[in-house]
Design a protein around this motif. Structure first.
Motif, PDB file in Angstrom:
ATOM      1  N   MET A   1       1.211   5.272  -2.173  1.00 26.24           N
ATOM      2  CA  MET A   1       0.419   4.217  -1.555  1.00 26.24           C
ATOM      3  C   MET A   1       0.520   3.909  -0.287  1.00 26.24           C
ATOM      4  SD  MET A   1      -2.318   2.102  -1.933  1.00 26.24           S
ATOM      5  CE  MET A   1      -2.435   2.065  -3.697  1.00 26.24           C
ATOM      6  N   PHE A   2       1.904   3.889   0.172  1.00 24.84           N
ATOM      7  CA  PHE A   2       2.151   3.565   1.701  1.00 24.84           C
ATOM      8  C   PHE A   2       1.921   4.891   2.276  1.00 24.84           C
ATOM      9  CE2 PHE A   2       5.227   0.195  -0.437  1.00 24.84           C
ATOM     10  CZ  PHE A   2       4.865  -0.730   0.153  1.00 24.84           C
ATOM     11  N   LEU A   3       2.216   6.174   1.891  1.00 23.14           N
ATOM     12  CA  LEU A   3       1.813   7.234   2.730  1.00 23.14           C
ATOM     13  C   LEU A   3       0.201   7.318   2.842  1.00 23.14           C
ATOM     14  CD1 LEU A   3       4.110   9.807   0.949  1.00 23.14           C
ATOM     15  CD2 LEU A   3       4.276   8.888   3.086  1.00 23.14           C
ATOM     16  N   ARG A   4      -0.447   6.796   2.042  1.00 21.24           N
ATOM     17  CA  ARG A   4      -1.902   6.624   2.182  1.00 21.24           C
ATOM     18  C   ARG A   4      -2.301   5.640   3.300  1.00 21.24           C
ATOM     19  NH1 ARG A   4      -2.271   7.455  -3.662  1.00 21.24           N
ATOM     20  NH2 ARG A   4      -2.684   5.233  -3.946  1.00 21.24           N
ATOM     21  N   SER A   5      -1.456   4.612   3.169  1.00 19.76           N
ATOM     22  CA  SER A   5      -1.815   3.524   4.053  1.00 19.76           C
ATOM     23  C   SER A   5      -1.548   4.222   5.372  1.00 19.76           C
ATOM     24  CB  SER A   5      -1.240   2.109   3.777  1.00 19.76           C
ATOM     25  OG  SER A   5       0.322   2.366   4.118  1.00 19.76           O
ATOM     26  N   LEU A   6      -0.448   4.742   5.779  1.00 20.99           N
ATOM     27  CA  LEU A   6       0.107   5.300   7.131  1.00 20.99           C
ATOM     28  C   LEU A   6      -1.159   6.330   7.348  1.00 20.99           C
ATOM     29  CD1 LEU A   6       3.785   5.941   6.568  1.00 20.99           C
ATOM     30  CD2 LEU A   6       2.740   3.959   7.886  1.00 20.99           C
ATOM     31  N   ALA A   7      -1.513   7.300   6.666  1.00 15.40           N
ATOM     32  CA  ALA A   7      -2.587   8.123   6.944  1.00 15.40           C
ATOM     33  C   ALA A   7      -3.920   7.146   7.546  1.00 15.40           C
ATOM     34  CB  ALA A   7      -2.882   8.865   5.903  1.00 15.40           C
ATOM     35  N   VAL A  83       7.732  -3.791   4.995  1.00 17.47           N
ATOM     36  CA  VAL A  83       7.065  -4.312   3.771  1.00 17.47           C
ATOM     37  C   VAL A  83       7.611  -3.716   2.394  1.00 17.47           C
ATOM     38  CG1 VAL A  83       4.706  -4.770   4.674  1.00 17.47           C
ATOM     39  CG2 VAL A  83       5.093  -2.608   3.580  1.00 17.47           C
ATOM     40  N   THR A  84       8.135  -2.323   2.526  1.00 15.68           N
ATOM     41  CA  THR A  84       9.027  -1.763   1.421  1.00 15.68           C
ATOM     42  C   THR A  84      10.102  -2.650   0.851  1.00 15.68           C
ATOM     43  OG1 THR A  84       8.074   0.091   1.899  1.00 15.68           O
ATOM     44  CG2 THR A  84       9.812   0.080   0.276  1.00 15.68           C
ATOM     45  N   ALA A  85      10.779  -2.984   2.309  1.00 11.45           N
ATOM     46  CA  ALA A  85      12.083  -3.766   1.871  1.00 11.45           C
ATOM     47  C   ALA A  85      11.811  -4.964   1.418  1.00 11.45           C
ATOM     48  CB  ALA A  85      12.795  -4.059   3.334  1.00 11.45           C
ATOM     49  N   THR A 121       1.551  -4.126  -4.900  1.00 19.56           N
ATOM     50  CA  THR A 121       1.388  -2.628  -4.237  1.00 19.56           C
ATOM     51  C   THR A 121       0.358  -2.620  -3.174  1.00 19.56           C
ATOM     52  OG1 THR A 121       2.500  -1.844  -6.218  1.00 19.56           O
ATOM     53  CG2 THR A 121       1.493  -0.202  -4.562  1.00 19.56           C
ATOM     54  N   VAL A 122      -0.839  -3.071  -3.660  1.00 16.71           N
ATOM     55  CA  VAL A 122      -1.861  -2.498  -2.701  1.00 16.71           C
ATOM     56  C   VAL A 122      -1.743  -3.529  -1.317  1.00 16.71           C
ATOM     57  CG1 VAL A 122      -4.416  -2.926  -2.491  1.00 16.71           C
ATOM     58  CG2 VAL A 122      -3.615  -1.855  -4.599  1.00 16.71           C
ATOM     59  N   TYR A 124       0.751  -4.682  -0.135  1.00 19.18           N
ATOM     60  CA  TYR A 124       1.818  -4.534   1.067  1.00 19.18           C
ATOM     61  C   TYR A 124       1.274  -3.386   1.779  1.00 19.18           C
ATOM     62  CZ  TYR A 124       5.445  -7.693  -1.180  1.00 19.18           C
ATOM     63  OH  TYR A 124       5.878  -8.894  -1.498  1.00 19.18           O
ATOM     64  N   ALA A 125       0.526  -2.397   1.161  1.00 12.98           N
ATOM     65  CA  ALA A 125       0.120  -1.483   1.813  1.00 12.98           C
ATOM     66  C   ALA A 125      -1.016  -1.766   2.981  1.00 12.98           C
ATOM     67  CB  ALA A 125      -0.654  -0.337   1.154  1.00 12.98           C
ATOM     68  N   LEU A 126      -1.701  -2.795   2.738  1.00 13.34           N
ATOM     69  CA  LEU A 126      -2.812  -3.343   3.562  1.00 13.34           C
ATOM     70  C   LEU A 126      -1.880  -4.299   4.623  1.00 13.34           C
ATOM     71  CD1 LEU A 126      -5.676  -4.644   1.036  1.00 13.34           C
ATOM     72  CD2 LEU A 126      -5.674  -2.608   2.890  1.00 13.34           C
ATOM     73  N   ILE A 127      -1.325  -4.751   4.597  1.00 15.80           N
ATOM     74  CA  ILE A 127      -0.394  -5.735   5.349  1.00 15.80           C
ATOM     75  C   ILE A 127       0.157  -4.572   6.447  1.00 15.80           C
ATOM     76  CG2 ILE A 127       1.813  -6.927   5.829  1.00 15.80           C
ATOM     77  CD1 ILE A 127       1.533  -8.166   3.067  1.00 15.80           C
ATOM     78  N   ALA A 128       0.800  -3.519   6.027  1.00 12.60           N
ATOM     79  CA  ALA A 128       1.189  -2.640   6.767  1.00 12.60           C
ATOM     80  C   ALA A 128       0.220  -2.051   7.963  1.00 12.60           C
ATOM     81  CB  ALA A 128       2.131  -1.530   6.075  1.00 12.60           C
ATOM     82  N   VAL A 129      -0.908  -1.718   7.350  1.00 14.46           N
ATOM     83  CA  VAL A 129      -2.084  -1.200   8.122  1.00 14.46           C
ATOM     84  C   VAL A 129      -2.451  -2.339   9.256  1.00 14.46           C
ATOM     85  CG1 VAL A 129      -4.334  -0.756   7.834  1.00 14.46           C
ATOM     86  CG2 VAL A 129      -2.751   0.282   6.322  1.00 14.46           C
ATOM     87  N   ALA A 130      -2.678  -3.475   8.416  1.00 18.49           N
ATOM     88  CA  ALA A 130      -3.194  -4.913   9.577  1.00 18.49           C
ATOM     89  C   ALA A 130      -2.311  -5.055  10.522  1.00 18.49           C
ATOM     90  CB  ALA A 130      -3.468  -5.760   8.629  1.00 18.49           C
ATOM     91  N   ALA A 131      -0.873  -4.775  10.344  1.00 22.21           N
ATOM     92  CA  ALA A 131       0.236  -5.022  11.236  1.00 22.21           C
ATOM     93  C   ALA A 131       0.040  -4.144  12.472  1.00 22.21           C
ATOM     94  CB  ALA A 131       1.534  -5.351  10.841  1.00 22.21           C
ATOM     95  N   THR A 132      -0.084  -2.767  11.881  1.00 21.22           N
ATOM     96  CA  THR A 132      -0.185  -1.570  12.844  1.00 21.22           C
ATOM     97  C   THR A 132      -1.523  -1.527  13.695  1.00 21.22           C
ATOM     98  OG1 THR A 132       1.034  -0.227  11.156  1.00 21.22           O
ATOM     99  CG2 THR A 132      -0.247   0.782  12.997  1.00 21.22           C
ATOM    100  N   LEU A 133      -2.467  -1.886  13.274  1.00 24.32           N
ATOM    101  CA  LEU A 133      -3.703  -2.119  14.174  1.00 24.32           C
ATOM    102  C   LEU A 133      -3.528  -3.185  15.067  1.00 24.32           C
ATOM    103  CD1 LEU A 133      -6.586  -1.427  11.532  1.00 24.32           C
ATOM    104  CD2 LEU A 133      -5.547  -0.017  13.233  1.00 24.32           C
ATOM    105  N   ALA A 134      -2.740  -4.289  14.576  1.00 24.58           N
ATOM    106  CA  ALA A 134      -2.668  -5.565  15.507  1.00 24.58           C
ATOM    107  C   ALA A 134      -1.872  -5.229  16.520  1.00 24.58           C
ATOM    108  CB  ALA A 134      -2.066  -6.694  14.881  1.00 24.58           C
ATOM    109  N   TYR A 135      -0.596  -4.464  16.448  1.00 26.00           N
ATOM    110  CA  TYR A 135      -0.115  -3.976  17.419  1.00 26.00           C
ATOM    111  C   TYR A 135      -0.504  -3.066  18.456  1.00 26.00           C
ATOM    112  CZ  TYR A 135       3.528  -1.021  19.667  1.00 26.00           C
ATOM    113  OH  TYR A 135       4.290  -0.261  20.725  1.00 26.00           O
TER     114      TYR A 135
END
Length: 223
Positions: A1-7, A83-85, A121-122, A124-135
């Motif tokens: 799931m996290f790999l898909r979010s990173l993609a 988010v994984t931690a 699980t879903v 946390y993946a969305l949080i990582a995506v949102a934080a990356t786009l915000a950065y």
């Protein structure tokens, strides 16, 4: 799931390639500024000098945006790790088999434990995506506020699990989760003008935490 979010995040970052031309424009603007300054020393074209400075500032901003977009894939990995931690440490604190938890009077509409795991699980993946786009897209004074809120949000997210399951304090956890929900709503409001996809990625998170807040307070009231 996290790999898909990173993609997913990487696909958004890929559009930075179209801005590479901005770097060369910025370089030309800097050269033009130098030429205008030399002309100004000779008493010529003061208005053009101001225009060149404005252009140079604009191109400098464009170059900054390009640098952020180039770093975005690495930032995505960092947020995914964060988010994984949080998920792992929070999972260690979650104990639904304890005598204390089993004795709690809980509402009939509380979902099964397996649902919580799948949903988080879903989320946390969305949080990582949102934080990356915000950065990548949020700039100016708001940038530090947004990134600080993301960090505070993850800390509050983790703290709730320990307060509720390890501290056995539903009321304190109820107060804490209100703060958590507040950071999510603030992030949506701050990020939306810069990147709607990031704000939308946080919407399910806000909805789930709002539901968890109601559940928390019902448990606190009954126990």
């Amino acid at each position: 799931m996290f790999l898909r979010s990173l993609a997913y995040a990487h696909d958004h970052v890929a559009e930075a390639d179209s801005l590479v031309l901005g770097a060369s424009v910025w370089s030309r603007a800097a050269r033009l500024l130098g030429a205008m300054e030399r002309a100004n020393r000779d008493g010529a074209a003061p208005c053009s000098l101001e225009s060149a400075r404005g252009w140079s500032r604009a191109m400098s901003t464009t170059a900054t945006i390009i640098r952020r977009r180039e770093r975005a894939p690495l930032v995505a990995v960092g947020w995914a790790a964060a988010v994984t931690a949080v998920a792992i440490v929070g999972g260690l604190a979650t104990d639904t088999s304890s005598d204390w938890y089993r004795r709690l009077e809980r509402p009939s509409w509380q979902p099964p434990g397996a649902i919580f795991g799948a949903v988080w699980t879903v989320l946390y993946a969305l949080i990582a995506v949102a934080a990356t786009l915000a950065y990548r897209d949020v700039g100016g004074p708001r940038r530090r506020i947004v990134l600080g809120l993301f960090a505070a949000n993850l800390a509050l997210n983790l703290a709730w699990t320990w307060i509720f399951f390890q501290g056995h304090r539903p009321t304190a956890a109820g107060v804490e989760i209100l703060l958590l929900l507040g950071t999510i709503l603030a992030l949506i409001a701050l990020v939306r003008p810069h990147n709607r996809a990031a704000a939308l990625a946080l919407a399910p998170y806000a909805a789930w935490v709002a539901f968890a807040t109601a559940l928390n307070w019902v448990i606190a009231a009954r126990n």
